[in-house]
Each structure stands twice: as C-alpha cells, then as structure tokens.
Scaffold this motif. Structure first.
Motif, PDB file in Angstrom:
ATOM      1  N   ALA A  11       0.847  -1.196   0.000  1.00 57.39           N
ATOM      2  CA  ALA A  11       0.000   0.000   0.000  1.00 57.39           C
ATOM      3  C   ALA A  11       0.884   1.247   0.000  1.00 57.39           C
ATOM      4  N   PRO A  12       0.363   2.375  -0.525  1.00 58.94           N
ATOM      5  CA  PRO A  12       1.179   3.598  -0.618  1.00 58.94           C
ATOM      6  C   PRO A  12       1.165   4.470   0.628  1.00 58.94           C
ATOM      7  N   ASP A  13       0.368   4.113   1.641  1.00 58.99           N
ATOM      8  CA  ASP A  13       0.155   4.997   2.787  1.00 58.99           C
ATOM      9  C   ASP A  13       1.457   5.415   3.464  1.00 58.99           C
ATOM     10  N   ALA A  14       2.332   4.445   3.742  1.00 53.49           N
ATOM     11  CA  ALA A  14       3.568   4.751   4.470  1.00 53.49           C
ATOM     12  C   ALA A  14       4.456   5.684   3.666  1.00 53.49           C
ATOM     13  N   ARG A  15       4.534   5.468   2.370  1.00 51.38           N
ATOM     14  CA  ARG A  15       5.357   6.344   1.527  1.00 51.38           C
ATOM     15  C   ARG A  15       4.821   7.762   1.546  1.00 51.38           C
ATOM     16  N   LEU A  16       3.507   7.924   1.475  1.00 51.92           N
ATOM     17  CA  LEU A  16       2.912   9.258   1.510  1.00 51.92           C
ATOM     18  C   LEU A  16       3.136   9.918   2.865  1.00 51.92           C
ATOM     19  N   LEU A  17       3.008   9.155   3.934  1.00 53.22           N
ATOM     20  CA  LEU A  17       3.234   9.701   5.270  1.00 53.22           C
ATOM     21  C   LEU A  17       4.684  10.131   5.459  1.00 53.22           C
ATOM     22  N   SER A  18       5.601   9.423   4.819  1.00 54.42           N
ATOM     23  CA  SER A  18       7.018   9.767   4.983  1.00 54.42           C
ATOM     24  C   SER A  18       7.327  11.152   4.441  1.00 54.42           C
ATOM     25  N   GLU A  19       6.524  11.636   3.515  1.00 49.91           N
ATOM     26  CA  GLU A  19       6.736  12.977   2.986  1.00 49.91           C
ATOM     27  C   GLU A  19       6.387  14.046   4.016  1.00 49.91           C
ATOM     28  N   LEU A  20       5.618  13.667   5.031  1.00 48.18           N
ATOM     29  CA  LEU A  20       5.234  14.605   6.091  1.00 48.18           C
ATOM     30  C   LEU A  20       6.168  14.520   7.293  1.00 48.18           C
ATOM     31  N   ALA A  21       7.003  13.498   7.329  1.00 49.78           N
ATOM     32  CA  ALA A  21       7.870  13.249   8.479  1.00 49.78           C
ATOM     33  C   ALA A  21       9.269  13.799   8.246  1.00 49.78           C
ATOM     34  N   ASP A  22       9.978  14.006   9.349  1.00 46.25           N
ATOM     35  CA  ASP A  22      11.379  14.411   9.291  1.00 46.25           C
ATOM     36  C   ASP A  22      12.310  13.209   9.339  1.00 46.25           C
ATOM     37  N   VAL A  23      11.847  12.155  10.017  1.00 49.27           N
ATOM     38  CA  VAL A  23      12.663  10.961  10.243  1.00 49.27           C
ATOM     39  C   VAL A  23      11.789   9.733  10.013  1.00 49.27           C
ATOM     40  N   VAL A  24      12.392   8.683   9.446  1.00 46.81           N
ATOM     41  CA  VAL A  24      11.680   7.420   9.236  1.00 46.81           C
ATOM     42  C   VAL A  24      12.427   6.299   9.955  1.00 46.81           C
TER      43      VAL A  24
END
Length: 249
Positions: A201-214
């Motif tokens: 699913a693409p959810d995590a990739r999209l959320l990573s654009e909002l985060a500073d750290v993964v």
C-alpha cells in the motif's frame, strides 16, 4: 517481554537539540500501575526486570535526537502487518517522555486497522484523525486523548463518516495543517506517526513525505533481507534513521 535490537544508519550530520524550557504539562502524573502498563503493551519503565528493553528504546531515542533538530516528526513504519510496528511506535513515544522537559504525541495513522486506542484501553468515542480530516468543524484539541502516562498523548485513528478511506487523505491540506499546528503549538512536543505496513500500500510512503525521520520496523525472523530492502527503498535516504528488529510480534 521479548528482546529488541536496532541499529541506526549513519547520519549525514549530527545536530544538537535545543534545551526546551519546562512546561506545566510535564508535571502531569502517570496514573497507570506497572501491571496496567504491561496490560496496555507498554514497557514498565520503572521495572528493573525490563531494564534492557527500556535501555534499547532510550538508545533509539538518543540516536533520533542526535540526527534531528528541534521537535521532529518520526514515522514508524512496519515492513509487514506482523512486525509489531505499533508496539515500537508506542514505546518509542513513551521513551521520549523519560526526559521531563519533553512531551510526545502518538498519532495512529493506520486508518484501516487502527489498534492504539484499543491496546491502550482509551475510549475514543469523540473521534480522531480521520474525523478531523473529513470535518472542518472538528477541533484539534478535542481529538487528543490522555494515556495515563505523564506527557504522552494519543490521537486515535477515528472512524470515517463515509467508509471509503483513501491514502490521499495523508496528502491533503488538512493533514499538513494538522501536523504544522501540533508541532508549532508546543516546542517540546515530539510527534510519532504509527504507519500502516509499507509493502502492499502507498500509505507509508505518503506519510514519509510529512515526516522528518523514518524508522523502519522489521519482524525479527519474519521479514527477509529482500523484504526490508524493498521497504526501505520507499523512503528518502536522508530521512531514513535505521531499522528496528522487533521480536514482540
């Protein structure tokens, strides 16, 4: 409790974290007993028998602080549904509160399969993240819940009015506005996003654009090296802090 191992990728630059001033909220008491913490899948941080686990999360927190500046947003993303990603997200947020000058906010972003509010035994009847994203009239503060742990708050996933959840919710203006507001309101607040699994699913990739750290979570003995590499490839290398190998699944 099971053991947890982790390693962090090399940081491009280590930045010092400002010593934020103390706030009244840090004096909020922890009301949960050690047995209640365990029942909610928290590591009982005052229990010497779990010192190795507490120290593992404390070390991971220290590494995040070393590679990030100010109050950052961390995405905790499991490789697959069996990784125990929510366990890691919950206890990493808890570890941030060990420092009494810092607070943590955990946001359950697994909209299809939320678990944080049920695991922590929180009545989330007032709604949560999805309700804010769907309804302009929803107030941010109304969806922030106490957890029984001092300086740790939760925004649960909530329940959709429409029943058709799309990953694009995470790219909406409302989502960006929410995170900007939550971070800017309190300079001592560190935000942790509990992500859906990466693969499929693409959810995590999209959320990573909002985060500073993964932070990537792999199930120890469950996810192959190929799975981990494929999951890590979804993220910006400059945001990627490392992998947590979790046996608590």
């Amino acid at each position: 409790m099971n053991d947890l191992n982790h390693h962090a990728a090399e940081s491009v630059e280590k930045m010092s974290v400002d010593d934020h001033r103390s706030v009244v909220r840090r004096n909020e008491p922890t009301t949960l007993t050690p047995s209640q913490l365990i029942d909610r899948s928290f590591i009982p941080f005052a229990d010497g028998a779990n010192r190795h686990l507490v120290d593992s999360f404390r070390e991971l927190r220290t590494r995040l602080l070393a590679i990030s500046n100010d109050n950052f947003i961390t995405l905790v993303a499991p490789v697959s549904p069996t990784c125990g990603g929510s366990f890691v997200a919950r206890n990493l947020a808890l570890a941030m509160t060990f420092d009494q000058s810092k607070t943590a906010l955990l946001i359950d972003c697994n909209l299809h399969h939320p678990t944080q509010h049920t695991t922590m035994k929180i009545d989330a009847s007032k709604g949560g993240l999805i309700n804010y994203l769907e309804d302009p009239e929803v107030n941010v503060e109304s969806m922030i819940y106490g957890t029984g742990v001092a300086r740790l708050k939760l925004i649960p996933a909530g329940k959709s009015q429409f029943g058709d959840l799309e990953a694009e919710y995470f790219m909406s203006f409302r989502m960006r506005l929410l995170l900007d507001s939550l971070r800017s309101s309190y300079k001592d607040r560190y935000i942790f996003l509990d992500s859906p699994p990466i693969l499929g699913a693409p959810d995590a990739r999209l959320l990573s654009e909002l985060a500073d750290v993964v932070v990537l979570v792999a199930g120890y003995g469950r996810n192959t090296a190929a799975d981990i590499a494929a999951a890590a490839a979804n993220f910006d290398p400059l945001k990627f802090a490392g992998v947590v190998f979790n046996e608590n699944v």
